[in-house]
Design a protein around this motif. Sequence first.
Motif, PDB file in Angstrom:
ATOM      1  N   GLY A  65     -56.573   5.510  26.780  1.00 16.89           N
ATOM      2  CA  GLY A  65     -56.303   4.931  25.516  1.00 16.89           C
ATOM      3  C   GLY A  65     -54.727   5.238  25.051  1.00 16.89           C
ATOM      4  N   ARG A  66     -54.314   4.532  24.051  1.00 16.85           N
ATOM      5  CA  ARG A  66     -52.873   4.619  23.963  1.00 16.85           C
ATOM      6  C   ARG A  66     -52.399   5.731  23.553  1.00 16.85           C
ATOM      7  NH1 ARG A  66     -51.812  -1.020  20.347  1.00 16.85           N
ATOM      8  NH2 ARG A  66     -52.202  -2.212  22.222  1.00 16.85           N
ATOM      9  N   ARG A  67     -53.060   6.633  22.770  1.00 19.15           N
ATOM     10  CA  ARG A  67     -53.014   8.135  22.259  1.00 19.15           C
ATOM     11  C   ARG A  67     -54.103   8.837  22.214  1.00 19.15           C
ATOM     12  NH1 ARG A  67     -50.089   4.565  19.508  1.00 19.15           N
ATOM     13  NH2 ARG A  67     -51.753   4.406  17.856  1.00 19.15           N
ATOM     14  N   PRO A  75     -54.677   9.503  28.234  1.00 11.01           N
ATOM     15  CA  PRO A  75     -53.926   8.867  27.174  1.00 11.01           C
ATOM     16  C   PRO A  75     -52.555   8.495  27.573  1.00 11.01           C
ATOM     17  CG  PRO A  75     -54.563  11.108  26.395  1.00 11.01           C
ATOM     18  CD  PRO A  75     -54.928  11.069  28.136  1.00 11.01           C
ATOM     19  N   GLN A  76     -52.260   7.128  27.329  1.00 14.52           N
ATOM     20  CA  GLN A  76     -51.283   6.573  28.127  1.00 14.52           C
ATOM     21  C   GLN A  76     -49.854   7.354  27.891  1.00 14.52           C
ATOM     22  OE1 GLN A  76     -50.994   2.304  27.705  1.00 14.52           O
ATOM     23  NE2 GLN A  76     -48.965   2.121  28.425  1.00 14.52           N
ATOM     24  N   ASP A  77     -49.712   7.765  26.465  1.00 16.17           N
ATOM     25  CA  ASP A  77     -48.620   8.353  26.254  1.00 16.17           C
ATOM     26  C   ASP A  77     -48.407   9.851  26.839  1.00 16.17           C
ATOM     27  OD1 ASP A  77     -50.163   9.647  24.807  1.00 16.17           O
ATOM     28  OD2 ASP A  77     -49.220   9.825  22.928  1.00 16.17           O
ATOM     29  N   GLU A  78     -49.385  10.284  27.507  1.00 18.21           N
ATOM     30  CA  GLU A  78     -49.187  11.569  28.070  1.00 18.21           C
ATOM     31  C   GLU A  78     -49.154  11.434  29.556  1.00 18.21           C
ATOM     32  OE1 GLU A  78     -52.229  14.354  26.883  1.00 18.21           O
ATOM     33  OE2 GLU A  78     -51.876  13.586  24.759  1.00 18.21           O
ATOM     34  N   ALA A  79     -50.182  10.505  30.246  1.00 19.35           N
ATOM     35  CA  ALA A  79     -50.559  10.369  31.668  1.00 19.35           C
ATOM     36  C   ALA A  79     -50.349   8.971  32.139  1.00 19.35           C
ATOM     37  CB  ALA A  79     -52.088  10.923  31.966  1.00 19.35           C
ATOM     38  N   GLY A  80     -49.776   8.214  31.454  1.00 16.16           N
ATOM     39  CA  GLY A  80     -49.661   6.749  31.886  1.00 16.16           C
ATOM     40  C   GLY A  80     -50.988   5.952  32.025  1.00 16.16           C
ATOM     41  N   LEU A  81     -50.815   4.752  32.768  1.00 17.39           N
ATOM     42  CA  LEU A  81     -51.997   3.940  32.960  1.00 17.39           C
ATOM     43  C   LEU A  81     -53.110   4.593  33.726  1.00 17.39           C
ATOM     44  CD1 LEU A  81     -50.013   0.685  33.464  1.00 17.39           C
ATOM     45  CD2 LEU A  81     -50.973   1.222  31.013  1.00 17.39           C
ATOM     46  N   LEU A  82     -54.250   4.107  33.509  1.00 21.60           N
ATOM     47  CA  LEU A  82     -55.403   4.455  34.286  1.00 21.60           C
ATOM     48  C   LEU A  82     -55.181   4.016  35.964  1.00 21.60           C
ATOM     49  CD1 LEU A  82     -58.613   3.109  32.373  1.00 21.60           C
ATOM     50  CD2 LEU A  82     -57.588   5.700  32.664  1.00 21.60           C
ATOM     51  N   ASP A  83     -55.500   5.005  36.858  1.00 24.85           N
ATOM     52  CA  ASP A  83     -55.313   4.950  38.204  1.00 24.85           C
ATOM     53  C   ASP A  83     -56.834   4.363  38.493  1.00 24.85           C
ATOM     54  OD1 ASP A  83     -55.110   4.778  40.836  1.00 24.85           O
ATOM     55  OD2 ASP A  83     -55.038   6.951  41.121  1.00 24.85           O
TER      56      ASP A  83
END
Length: 308
Positions: free
Chosen positions: A135-137, A159-167
């Motif tokens: 998710g974004r946040r 969360p994208q703002d913490e870990a980036g895009l899904l691998d």
Amino acid sequence: MRLVDKKTVADGVVTVRLADIDGGDVPSWEPGAHIDLVLGPGLVRQYSLCGDPADADAVTIAVLREDSGRGGSVFVHDELREGAILEIGGPRNHFALVEAPSYLFIAGGIGITPLLPMVRGVERLGAPWRLVYGGRRRSGMAFAEELVRAFPDSVEIHPQDEAGLLDIAGAFDATDAGVAVYCCGPEPLLSAVEELGRERGIDVHVERFAPKATGERVVDRAFEVELGRTGTTLSVGASESIVDALRRTGVSVEFSCLEGTCGTCEVAVLAGAPDHRDSVLTEQERAAGDAMMICVSRCRGRRLVLDL
């Protein structure tokens, strides 16, 4: 149905719990099912059921507020109050769980909703599974904390703002032979998962909330539809759908989204070759050619015979 509970579960996300007006059992359903929620004249929206299929007292949906959408989610957030009486259609299920030795669930944002009853169901069955949820946040990821508390060894939150895009590739790398992959979320995620599944020969199931972009440029042409039950034949113009033609000639037919995403208008094909343009049927179901969504799909030839 009566709205018996509404609450905020994440930034911009509310859950709505609906019960039978007279206190009876709600319609039965299986994980992956959705309902049509009738919010007013011409305002019908589809929402995945995210509660417990064993709960006969009520059904639950989760709705993400989309201010730039078509108005349904804003109405749910701003106008619906406990006690409101609403009509529903369904449940319907074009995203049902298949039997598999293990499962990988991939959720993007509000796409977590149909996957919730799935993970609970396979957990009860004792099947190995993993959920990768992006998710974004973190604050906008509905049910994330609940899932981590319940299944700390099986759930990964990104969360994208913490870990980036899904691998996604990494998630696929960790799967076993015979895994079934279920994914729901925004179109870029769905397309990426489908492509990776094709490359690796892995069984992938997706559910879309919006029509799949085909990128194809087509020239529509008129064709004929025969109603197999009556023998009546009608013409479908180049600029109208089969649903339009049926309604124009006084034939009653079920439909809802008119975008090829909900599956309400599915009809059996008795003869002819459908030109599938929906976002519901799998490639195998399209190849079989024995069913079609008549709100968007057309005819590859000059004539179709439908079970109507």
